[in-house]
Motif scaffolding. Sequence first.
Motif, short mmCIF file in Angstrom:
data_model
loop_
_atom_site.label_atom_id
_atom_site.label_comp_id
_atom_site.label_asym_id
_atom_site.label_seq_id
_atom_site.Cartn_x
_atom_site.Cartn_y
_atom_site.Cartn_z
N UNK A 221 0.83 -1.21 0.00
CA UNK A 221 0.00 0.00 0.00
C UNK A 221 0.86 1.26 0.00
N UNK A 222 1.93 1.26 0.80
CA UNK A 222 2.80 2.44 0.87
C UNK A 222 3.50 2.68 -0.46
N UNK A 223 3.78 1.61 -1.19
CA UNK A 223 4.45 1.75 -2.49
C UNK A 223 3.56 2.43 -3.52
N UNK A 224 2.26 2.51 -3.23
CA UNK A 224 1.34 3.19 -4.14
C UNK A 224 1.22 4.68 -3.81
N UNK A 225 1.78 5.12 -2.70
CA UNK A 225 1.67 6.52 -2.32
C UNK A 225 2.26 7.48 -3.35
N UNK A 226 3.42 7.17 -3.96
CA UNK A 226 3.92 8.10 -4.98
C UNK A 226 2.92 8.35 -6.10
N UNK A 227 2.17 7.33 -6.46
CA UNK A 227 1.14 7.49 -7.49
C UNK A 227 -0.03 8.31 -6.96
N UNK A 228 -0.51 7.94 -5.78
CA UNK A 228 -1.67 8.62 -5.18
C UNK A 228 -1.38 10.09 -4.94
N UNK A 229 -0.15 10.39 -4.52
CA UNK A 229 0.22 11.78 -4.19
C UNK A 229 0.70 12.56 -5.40
N UNK A 230 0.78 11.91 -6.55
CA UNK A 230 1.04 12.62 -7.79
C UNK A 230 2.48 12.84 -8.18
N UNK A 231 3.42 12.11 -7.56
CA UNK A 231 4.79 12.30 -7.99
C UNK A 231 5.42 11.03 -8.58
N UNK A 232 4.56 10.22 -9.21
CA UNK A 232 5.02 9.07 -10.00
C UNK A 232 4.01 8.80 -11.10
#
Length: 298
Positions: A221-232
Amino acid sequence: MTGEAGVGDYLALLKPTVMQLVVFTGFVGLVVAPGGINPFIALIAVACIAIGAGGSAALNMWYDSDIDAIMSRTQNRPIPSGRMTREEALVFGTVLSVFSVALLGLATNWIAAGWLAFTIFFYVVIYTMWLKRSTPQNIVIGGAAGAFPPIVGWAAVTGTVSLESVVLFLIIFLWTPPHFWALALYKQSDYGAAGVPMMPNVKGNQSTKVQIFVYTLLLAASAMLPTVLGFAGWIYTTVAVVTGLSFSYLSWRLLLTREDVAMRKSARSLFTYSLSYLFIVFFAFMTDNLLTRFGTFG
């Protein structure tokens, strides 16, 4: 013990296998940070992270030489094997640690140097001297030491700590328990003989397997944070999904094993996969950011 250490023994003190991951994650933090940095200064910063990691590893081996002599996987290290004295390792580790912090501060900024100093302190004092021998949560809390390098790399460029670098920290932090507990499951006799309270020795195999699975889900789940937060972008997202599902499957398979031999085999498979997981995820994050920055995907 007189100590007859050679160059190879001093290199072994640096834990080069572990250092590779530390240096790479720190390098990624440096590369993806906004703003520019002189390539030569960047090289010095990465070298400082490597030297600091090596210095703290040497201090770890200095302090843990008594239990290293008991555990089969560490008995051939320079100190327990008799090729080096504890004093030599202490001096070597201290010099490298101080030198790395001072050089990073002079070459980049003292914010980055402060984070590197704190990383070394956390690993040597908080983890090695305190947590490792006192609580089965040693890896959970102590894992923060191995998660700081992206913050150090980011700060070397920007002089600040940002949400992006904290997310990279979080990914490594949550990766650490399933990685090391998988190792502990098939090496628990070593830890038991040395009196190190690793989770399987204290809470049992089943509880450890449950916690490995829970932490793996949190990691995915944490590995998806860059996507969710818009910097990947989509490259990183695809890699994070695939690797997260693979990690979760291996953890689930380990959770379901009951027979001891099968459990050890499954734990070894998970540990082996976890070694490559961070390299893959961080490389994808760096690639995605660089391609976006230079307009290939914009």
